[in-house]
Motif scaffolding. Structure first.
Motif, PDB file in Angstrom:
ATOM      1  N   ASP A 429       0.818  -1.204   0.000  1.00 39.37           N
ATOM      2  CA  ASP A 429       0.000   0.000   0.000  1.00 39.37           C
ATOM      3  C   ASP A 429       0.854   1.257   0.000  1.00 39.37           C
ATOM      4  O   ASP A 429       0.524   2.268  -0.628  1.00 39.37           O
ATOM      5  CB  ASP A 429      -0.931   0.032   1.217  1.00 39.37           C
ATOM      6  N   ASN A 430       1.972   1.210   0.693  1.00 37.97           N
ATOM      7  CA  ASN A 430       2.844   2.370   0.817  1.00 37.97           C
ATOM      8  C   ASN A 430       3.907   2.427  -0.276  1.00 37.97           C
ATOM      9  O   ASN A 430       4.837   3.247  -0.175  1.00 37.97           O
ATOM     10  CB  ASN A 430       3.518   2.377   2.191  1.00 37.97           C
ATOM     11  N   LYS A 431       3.781   1.583  -1.302  1.00 38.38           N
ATOM     12  CA  LYS A 431       4.733   1.551  -2.421  1.00 38.38           C
ATOM     13  C   LYS A 431       6.174   1.357  -1.921  1.00 38.38           C
ATOM     14  O   LYS A 431       7.126   1.947  -2.454  1.00 38.38           O
ATOM     15  CB  LYS A 431       4.639   2.843  -3.235  1.00 38.38           C
ATOM     16  N   GLN A 432       6.324   0.515  -0.929  1.00 39.67           N
ATOM     17  CA  GLN A 432       7.652   0.259  -0.365  1.00 39.67           C
ATOM     18  C   GLN A 432       8.259  -1.053  -0.844  1.00 39.67           C
ATOM     19  O   GLN A 432       9.309  -1.466  -0.371  1.00 39.67           O
ATOM     20  CB  GLN A 432       7.567   0.251   1.170  1.00 39.67           C
ATOM     21  N   LEU A 433       7.562  -1.712  -1.791  1.00 39.83           N
ATOM     22  CA  LEU A 433       8.054  -2.992  -2.290  1.00 39.83           C
ATOM     23  C   LEU A 433       9.245  -2.755  -3.215  1.00 39.83           C
ATOM     24  O   LEU A 433       9.144  -2.047  -4.211  1.00 39.83           O
ATOM     25  CB  LEU A 433       6.946  -3.738  -3.043  1.00 39.83           C
ATOM     26  N   ILE A 475      12.685 -14.938 -17.850  1.00 42.73           N
ATOM     27  CA  ILE A 475      11.889 -13.742 -17.593  1.00 42.73           C
ATOM     28  C   ILE A 475      12.726 -12.794 -16.755  1.00 42.73           C
ATOM     29  O   ILE A 475      13.692 -13.212 -16.105  1.00 42.73           O
ATOM     30  CB  ILE A 475      10.576 -14.061 -16.845  1.00 42.73           C
ATOM     31  N   ASN A 476      12.372 -11.493 -16.780  1.00 42.01           N
ATOM     32  CA  ASN A 476      12.997 -10.518 -15.894  1.00 42.01           C
ATOM     33  C   ASN A 476      12.115 -10.390 -14.661  1.00 42.01           C
ATOM     34  O   ASN A 476      10.989  -9.847 -14.735  1.00 42.01           O
ATOM     35  CB  ASN A 476      13.130  -9.160 -16.588  1.00 42.01           C
ATOM     36  N   ALA A 477      12.580 -10.896 -13.518  1.00 38.11           N
ATOM     37  CA  ALA A 477      11.727 -10.938 -12.336  1.00 38.11           C
ATOM     38  C   ALA A 477      12.552 -11.027 -11.078  1.00 38.11           C
ATOM     39  O   ALA A 477      13.760 -11.329 -11.091  1.00 38.11           O
ATOM     40  CB  ALA A 477      10.771 -12.115 -12.436  1.00 38.11           C
ATOM     41  N   ASP A 478      11.869 -10.754  -9.967  1.00 41.29           N
ATOM     42  CA  ASP A 478      12.426 -10.968  -8.632  1.00 41.29           C
ATOM     43  C   ASP A 478      12.121 -12.421  -8.266  1.00 41.29           C
ATOM     44  O   ASP A 478      10.965 -12.792  -8.040  1.00 41.29           O
ATOM     45  CB  ASP A 478      11.776  -9.997  -7.642  1.00 41.29           C
ATOM     46  N   ARG A 479      13.137 -13.242  -8.215  1.00 39.57           N
ATOM     47  CA  ARG A 479      12.960 -14.689  -8.044  1.00 39.57           C
ATOM     48  C   ARG A 479      12.182 -15.006  -6.765  1.00 39.57           C
ATOM     49  O   ARG A 479      11.273 -15.832  -6.770  1.00 39.57           O
ATOM     50  CB  ARG A 479      14.332 -15.365  -8.012  1.00 39.57           C
ATOM     51  N   GLN A 480      12.508 -14.314  -5.671  1.00 36.21           N
ATOM     52  CA  GLN A 480      11.875 -14.618  -4.398  1.00 36.21           C
ATOM     53  C   GLN A 480      10.385 -14.277  -4.438  1.00 36.21           C
ATOM     54  O   GLN A 480       9.556 -15.044  -3.925  1.00 36.21           O
ATOM     55  CB  GLN A 480      12.583 -13.827  -3.290  1.00 36.21           C
ATOM     56  N   ARG A 481      10.059 -13.131  -5.064  1.00 34.63           N
ATOM     57  CA  ARG A 481       8.649 -12.702  -5.104  1.00 34.63           C
ATOM     58  C   ARG A 481       7.813 -13.605  -6.013  1.00 34.63           C
ATOM     59  O   ARG A 481       6.685 -13.946  -5.688  1.00 34.63           O
ATOM     60  CB  ARG A 481       8.539 -11.251  -5.569  1.00 34.63           C
ATOM     61  N   ILE A 482       8.354 -13.996  -7.159  1.00 37.28           N
ATOM     62  CA  ILE A 482       7.616 -14.885  -8.054  1.00 37.28           C
ATOM     63  C   ILE A 482       7.437 -16.249  -7.394  1.00 37.28           C
ATOM     64  O   ILE A 482       6.392 -16.900  -7.530  1.00 37.28           O
ATOM     65  CB  ILE A 482       8.341 -15.023  -9.408  1.00 37.28           C
ATOM     66  N   SER A 483       8.451 -16.678  -6.642  1.00 34.01           N
ATOM     67  CA  SER A 483       8.322 -17.940  -5.892  1.00 34.01           C
ATOM     68  C   SER A 483       7.203 -17.823  -4.877  1.00 34.01           C
ATOM     69  O   SER A 483       6.437 -18.777  -4.658  1.00 34.01           O
ATOM     70  CB  SER A 483       9.649 -18.271  -5.209  1.00 34.01           C
ATOM     71  N   GLN A 484       7.073 -16.626  -4.253  1.00 33.60           N
ATOM     72  CA  GLN A 484       6.001 -16.401  -3.288  1.00 33.60           C
ATOM     73  C   GLN A 484       4.634 -16.507  -3.967  1.00 33.60           C
ATOM     74  O   GLN A 484       3.701 -17.095  -3.419  1.00 33.60           O
ATOM     75  CB  GLN A 484       6.174 -15.021  -2.657  1.00 33.60           C
ATOM     76  N   VAL A 485       4.524 -15.951  -5.184  1.00 33.22           N
ATOM     77  CA  VAL A 485       3.252 -16.006  -5.925  1.00 33.22           C
ATOM     78  C   VAL A 485       2.914 -17.454  -6.264  1.00 33.22           C
ATOM     79  O   VAL A 485       1.782 -17.918  -6.042  1.00 33.22           O
ATOM     80  CB  VAL A 485       3.328 -15.146  -7.204  1.00 33.22           C
TER      81      VAL A 485
END
Length: 601
Positions: A429-433, A475-485
């Motif tokens: 929500d705070n755009k801190q990602l 793909i161009n991605a954040d590995r940890q975040r895509i793993s979370q998804v």
């Protein structure tokens, strides 16, 4: 007569006609008076000559000559007649006698006046001549008195033939009448031309004004003079230009207002002072239904929106608010009436706002608070009860103590998971990602995620199958975040599918996108719930989700992460048959608007 042009012509011709008539009458009367005065002078001179030359030579009555010639001052013998009459009016001498030598007899007012001692001149009287032919005569009679008794002894009666004089006057009159007619014709022609110079521009102005009133604003009249008509034309051109500019600005503002109204997310209804609907945008018809808006008066709509307020166009109130429920919709209604400076009602505006989403969101938040409170209360209660048991002496039994501590640790992990989700949503929500974007093989992430869930799936007699592509998919991605998804999606597929179910995973590539499909043959998602599953705090099966420990935040977090990568997430489901989740990543080899939705599936 409606045309000012013909009015001007008639007034102009009438004025000239009156002037000519007055002038002609004056000239003709002056000419006639001049001729009559000249004839009177001549007759008096002739009478004086008769008295001096005829009567004066013979003092005794009856001794003067009975015949004498006409005067010698330029008048022909046939024009003048000179006569000497006695006091009784009998001709005793004359320069005009009949063929038998008999003197003519005269009956004239002039002779009668002379008998009474008064000289008299009469102009323009018809009398027969010696041949009994009626002729216009000018007559003069003067008495001759006796020098001793002063009685009228003789009457000198002279007259002149005035036919030529009156004929000349008549010819002059006819000539003048003809001149008047010719002058009137020329005056009429000049009047038409003259009035045309005045009424022509006015007619053009009138025509252009009608076109202007009809809506044709491109009006400009050439200015052909610097007089008042030219100034009026310039004023009209300026007025037309300003009017066009003003109307253009008004139309622009009106269009802006209409665009704003028709594109508002709120419904707007406007009524005039008589309660008649003057404006309704499309949203108002969608919220209330076209049948409840079109053709309805304010009194009718007020009874629907404010059923217990008793509002009417005569008593609309100044401001009112209410919340209306129509079907599954929650509508916030606000009413405002506006009046002029005199306090007279000019109109009423009703604004309708669909607060269904906010209402449901508020309900979900309330439910989430209740769920979180329940989820937190349950482990806290367990922790407290196990801790108290340990404190009561169970801690001395090592095996029991270890079991209780294991339960306490599990409950703490459960609370930690809830808090972690809440903190992650707060950062989103705070755009801190902050993403660590780098080239990543999506196949590796899928394999790792499957490995993490394989044990749980085997325990529940479920199988996870990945149809691997022939080559690596980068793909161009954040590995940890895509793993979370992927963890969230696969975990849901395992959690909400039946025993013996199969979860299938495969990858498809298109020109602009790389898609990852996760399909299960579980319970599926109802159609009404499908569009809400990515909203925060939303859970399809609330009882089962609570039993399985869900908080309704996983998919909302997954959606935020995918959109931060320039991609997206969507779902296809049929209730009772299963669900397919699709993750969409931009293809790094192509340059395209990453928000293109033309190839969702």
């Amino acid at each position: 007569m409606k045309s000012i042009r013909w009015k001007l012509v008639i007034i102009y011709v009438a004025m000239i006609f009156i002037v000519l008539i007055l002038a002609g009458t004056f000239i003709i009367l002056s000419y006639r008076s001049q001729q009559e005065n000249k004839a009177e002078r001549d007759l008096k001179q002739y009478a004086a000559t008769i008295r001096e030359n005829i009567i004066g030579e013979y003092e005794e009555p009856g001794l003067f000559q009975t015949g004498f010639d006409s005067p010698t001052f330029g008048i022909s013998k046939g024009e003048f007649q000179g006569n000497i009459l006695d006091a009784e009016g009998t001709t005793i001498a004359s320069n005009s006698t009949g063929g038998d030598g008999i003197f003519p007899k005269y009956q004239s007012t002039a002779i009668i006046s002379a008998q009474h001692g008064e000289e008299c001149f009469i102009a323009g009287r018809k009398h027969p001549d010696a041949n009994d032919i009626f002729t216009i005569w000018m007559e003069y009679a003067v008495p001759v008195r006796n020098s001793i008794s002063s009685e009228v002894e003789y009457i000198i009666y002279v007259r002149v033939n005035a036919d030529s004089i009156y004929s000349s006057i008549s010819e002059t009159t006819n000539t003048f009448i003809l001149a008047i007619l010719i002058a009137l014709v020329l005056t009429g022609i000049l009047g038409v031309v003259f009035s045309g110079t005045l009424t022509g521009p006015i007619s053009i102005l009138s025509s252009k004004a009608r076109e202007l009133a009809a809506g044709n604003l491109d009006q400009e009249i050439p200015v052909s003079s610097k007089d008042e008509i030219g100034q009026l034309t310039e004023s009209f051109n300026y007025m037309a230009s300003e009017l066009k500019k003003t109307i253009s600005e008004m139309e622009s503002e009106k269009n802006k207002t209409e665009i704003v109204l028709y594109n508002m997310t709120d419904g707007v209804l406007a009524y005039d002072s008589g309660g008649k609907l003057t404006h309704a945008n499309q949203v108002s018809e969608e919220l209330l239904g076209a049948e409840n808006v079109t053709g309805k008066t304010f009194d009718e709509i007020a009874s629907l929106l404010f059923p217990s307020a008793g509002l009417s166009v005569s008593n609309p109130g100044s401001f009112r608010e209410s919340t209306l429920t129509i079907g599954e919709k929650y509508i916030s209604v606000s009413l405002t009436s506006h009046k002029n400076a005199a306090g007279v009602l000019e109109g009423i505006v009703i604004v309708l706002q669909d607060i269904t989403k906010h209402k449901k969101l508020d309900d979900m938040r309330k439910e989430f608070v209740a769920n979180v409170s329940h989820e937190m209360r349950t482990p806290l209660t367990n922790i407290k009860s196990y801790a108290e048991t340990l404190m009561d002496g169970a801690i001395d039994d090592k095996n029991v103590a270890m079991d209780f501590l294991g339960v306490i640790a599990g409950e703490v992990d459960r609370m930690t998971h809830i808090v972690k989700d809440l903190l992650e949503l707060s950062s989103l929500d705070n755009k801190q990602l902050v993403l660590d974007i780098r080239p990543t093989n999506i196949c590796d992430i899928i394999r790792e995620t499957i490995k993490q869930h394989m044990l749980i799936a085997k325990k529940q007699n479920k199988d996870i199958y990945f149809e691997e592509p022939g080559d690596n998919v980068m793909i161009n991605a954040d590995r940890q975040r895509i793993s979370q998804v992927l963890t969230n999606i696969i975990n849901n597929s395992v959690k909400y599918s039946y025993d013996g179910a199969t979860i299938e995973i495969w990858i498809e590539q298109s020109l602009y996108y790389i898609r990852v499909f996760v399909r299960d043959n579980g319970m599926g998602i109802p159609k009404d719930d499908l569009r809400n599953i990515f909203e925060r705090f939303y859970r399809v099966d609330k009882a089962r989700s609570r039993a399985l420990g869900g908080t309704g935040l996983g998919l909302a977090i997954a959606k935020e992460i995918m959109e931060a990568h320039g991609g997206g997430i969507s779902a296809v489901s049929e209730f009772g048959k299963g669900t397919t989740m699709i993750l969409r990543f931009p293809n790094k080899t192509e340059v395209k608007n990453l928000n293109d939705e033309s190839e969702d599936f």
